[in-house]
Scaffold this motif. Sequence first.
Motif, PDB file in Angstrom:
ATOM      1  N   LEU A  32       0.986  -1.312  -0.073  1.00 30.84           N
ATOM      2  CA  LEU A  32      -0.076   0.044  -0.240  1.00 30.84           C
ATOM      3  C   LEU A  32       0.878   1.263  -0.199  1.00 30.84           C
ATOM      4  O   LEU A  32       0.509   2.166  -0.665  1.00 30.84           O
ATOM      5  N   THR A  33       1.659   1.391   0.900  1.00 33.63           N
ATOM      6  CA  THR A  33       2.988   2.315   0.895  1.00 33.63           C
ATOM      7  C   THR A  33       3.422   2.679  -0.338  1.00 33.63           C
ATOM      8  O   THR A  33       3.705   3.863  -0.843  1.00 33.63           O
ATOM      9  N   TRP A  34       3.968   1.700  -1.081  1.00 33.03           N
ATOM     10  CA  TRP A  34       4.610   1.677  -2.297  1.00 33.03           C
ATOM     11  C   TRP A  34       3.708   2.038  -3.440  1.00 33.03           C
ATOM     12  O   TRP A  34       4.214   3.162  -4.320  1.00 33.03           O
ATOM     13  N   LEU A  35       2.569   1.696  -3.487  1.00 34.02           N
ATOM     14  CA  LEU A  35       1.664   2.138  -4.470  1.00 34.02           C
ATOM     15  C   LEU A  35       1.032   3.745  -4.146  1.00 34.02           C
ATOM     16  O   LEU A  35       0.955   4.429  -5.116  1.00 34.02           O
ATOM     17  N   TYR A  36       0.999   4.025  -2.948  1.00 36.47           N
ATOM     18  CA  TYR A  36       0.722   5.553  -2.627  1.00 36.47           C
ATOM     19  C   TYR A  36       1.997   6.333  -3.021  1.00 36.47           C
ATOM     20  O   TYR A  36       1.684   7.473  -3.679  1.00 36.47           O
ATOM     21  N   ARG A  37       3.115   5.933  -2.784  1.00 38.28           N
ATOM     22  CA  ARG A  37       4.185   6.535  -3.308  1.00 38.28           C
ATOM     23  C   ARG A  37       4.402   6.801  -4.811  1.00 38.28           C
ATOM     24  O   ARG A  37       4.802   7.772  -5.213  1.00 38.28           O
ATOM     25  N   CYS A  38       4.041   5.668  -5.514  1.00 34.90           N
ATOM     26  CA  CYS A  38       4.224   5.982  -7.127  1.00 34.90           C
ATOM     27  C   CYS A  38       3.016   6.886  -7.313  1.00 34.90           C
ATOM     28  O   CYS A  38       3.048   7.774  -8.228  1.00 34.90           O
ATOM     29  N   ILE A  82      -1.267   1.099 -11.486  1.00 33.12           N
ATOM     30  CA  ILE A  82      -1.696   0.509 -10.115  1.00 33.12           C
ATOM     31  C   ILE A  82      -3.048  -0.397  -9.975  1.00 33.12           C
ATOM     32  O   ILE A  82      -2.899  -1.496  -9.595  1.00 33.12           O
ATOM     33  N   LEU A  83      -4.061   0.036 -11.109  1.00 32.74           N
ATOM     34  CA  LEU A  83      -5.206  -0.720 -11.369  1.00 32.74           C
ATOM     35  C   LEU A  83      -4.658  -2.247 -11.926  1.00 32.74           C
ATOM     36  O   LEU A  83      -5.112  -3.295 -11.347  1.00 32.74           O
ATOM     37  N   ALA A  84      -3.654  -2.289 -12.822  1.00 30.42           N
ATOM     38  CA  ALA A  84      -3.155  -3.559 -13.353  1.00 30.42           C
ATOM     39  C   ALA A  84      -2.582  -4.307 -12.024  1.00 30.42           C
ATOM     40  O   ALA A  84      -2.532  -5.560 -12.117  1.00 30.42           O
ATOM     41  N   TYR A  85      -1.769  -3.719 -11.261  1.00 33.05           N
ATOM     42  CA  TYR A  85      -0.937  -4.408 -10.135  1.00 33.05           C
ATOM     43  C   TYR A  85      -2.048  -5.129  -9.169  1.00 33.05           C
ATOM     44  O   TYR A  85      -1.976  -6.127  -8.751  1.00 33.05           O
ATOM     45  N   ILE A  86      -2.955  -4.248  -8.615  1.00 37.34           N
ATOM     46  CA  ILE A  86      -3.975  -4.650  -7.954  1.00 37.34           C
ATOM     47  C   ILE A  86      -4.760  -5.891  -8.264  1.00 37.34           C
ATOM     48  O   ILE A  86      -5.253  -6.748  -7.706  1.00 37.34           O
ATOM     49  N   ALA A  90       3.834  -3.834 -15.565  1.00 37.25           N
ATOM     50  CA  ALA A  90       3.516  -2.864 -14.614  1.00 37.25           C
ATOM     51  C   ALA A  90       4.357  -2.750 -13.383  1.00 37.25           C
ATOM     52  O   ALA A  90       4.648  -1.558 -12.947  1.00 37.25           O
ATOM     53  N   VAL A  91       5.098  -3.660 -12.915  1.00 35.70           N
ATOM     54  CA  VAL A  91       6.009  -3.746 -11.844  1.00 35.70           C
ATOM     55  C   VAL A  91       7.214  -3.091 -12.133  1.00 35.70           C
ATOM     56  O   VAL A  91       7.617  -2.364 -11.331  1.00 35.70           O
ATOM     57  N   ILE A  92       7.898  -3.571 -13.442  1.00 36.46           N
ATOM     58  CA  ILE A  92       9.028  -2.755 -13.769  1.00 36.46           C
ATOM     59  C   ILE A  92       8.749  -1.161 -13.716  1.00 36.46           C
ATOM     60  O   ILE A  92       9.545  -0.336 -13.290  1.00 36.46           O
ATOM     61  N   GLN A  93       7.722  -0.858 -14.428  1.00 35.43           N
ATOM     62  CA  GLN A  93       7.470   0.679 -14.377  1.00 35.43           C
ATOM     63  C   GLN A  93       7.248   1.488 -13.182  1.00 35.43           C
ATOM     64  O   GLN A  93       7.668   2.391 -12.670  1.00 35.43           O
ATOM     65  N   LEU A  94       6.345   0.681 -12.309  1.00 39.23           N
ATOM     66  CA  LEU A  94       6.279   1.273 -10.917  1.00 39.23           C
ATOM     67  C   LEU A  94       7.492   1.394 -10.203  1.00 39.23           C
ATOM     68  O   LEU A  94       7.521   2.340  -9.190  1.00 39.23           O
ATOM     69  N   GLN A  95       8.226   0.272 -10.103  1.00 37.02           N
ATOM     70  CA  GLN A  95       9.564   0.316  -9.389  1.00 37.02           C
ATOM     71  C   GLN A  95      10.478   1.361  -9.915  1.00 37.02           C
ATOM     72  O   GLN A  95      10.938   2.155  -9.174  1.00 37.02           O
ATOM     73  N   LYS A  96      10.472   1.734 -11.254  1.00 38.49           N
ATOM     74  CA  LYS A  96      11.166   3.025 -11.757  1.00 38.49           C
ATOM     75  C   LYS A  96      10.796   4.191 -11.135  1.00 38.49           C
ATOM     76  O   LYS A  96      11.389   5.189 -10.874  1.00 38.49           O
ATOM     77  N   ILE A  97       9.211   4.322 -11.274  1.00 35.78           N
ATOM     78  CA  ILE A  97       8.615   5.656 -10.498  1.00 35.78           C
ATOM     79  C   ILE A  97       8.907   5.678  -9.247  1.00 35.78           C
ATOM     80  O   ILE A  97       9.258   6.885  -8.890  1.00 35.78           O
TER      81      ILE A  97
END
Length: 256
Positions: free
Chosen positions: A70-76, A88-92, A110-117
Amino acid sequence: MKIVLFDHSFEGLLSAIFEVFHLRLKDVKLMGQNNHAASFFDEEIWVSTDQEKAARVAKGIIKYGGKSDLTWLYRCFLSELAEVPQLILAYIRQLMVDKHSGKNDFSRDAVIQLQKINKMIGREKHRMDAFVRFEKTANGLYFARIAPDFNVLPLNAKHFKTRYADQEWCIYDIKRDYGLLYDLESLRHVHLPSVNTFLHSTPPDLLAEDEVAYKKLWKNYFEHTNIQERANKKLHTQHVPKRYWKYLSEKYILDY
């Protein structure tokens, strides 16, 4: 395609995701209301922020992925990038299938892009921690203005509250027009009218008597400890990009 619009808040995004699951929408795109240009071929669905629905989605994320997800998604989300709600929708969606955290599964786009962000957010947060400079005003309040690339002020709050727990201070994001005010007891959001002189610069008569002297002293110290013959401008701008210089007292000449 169905376009699901929300109000740009994280709770608004979670409310929109709740509706996507509730209505079993498949071909759908999530967008903040100000990022969408109306199209004749799209069906728009406006979702109002609902704290209860947002809480249920957050609870589901924590149940299967943990608080760290949850914290990770909020930061992104704080990046404010237009593609983030869809990521975020794709990840959830995948999280609800796998029933366990997948934020380190780099086989998923989606994970690769979110981790970069998330890394970009981390760098910006760290730089704000380091480069924020306060001005002491005549009433004893320490005031700082920032304009970061991403909306990292919520992430900076804990650092400054801990470090300056014995001082009243306000950090104001002039790019997003809101700030955080600490009054020695609690933190709260504040908004300054657009005509307020503090938004862009602090008039000399509103500064504490010793503030200008301290700024000049710090600039003088910086100039005398700097060895011109060993200057490496390329390395310097790599560690302190020019866009942050406007925050640093040692980087400008006081003209009052």
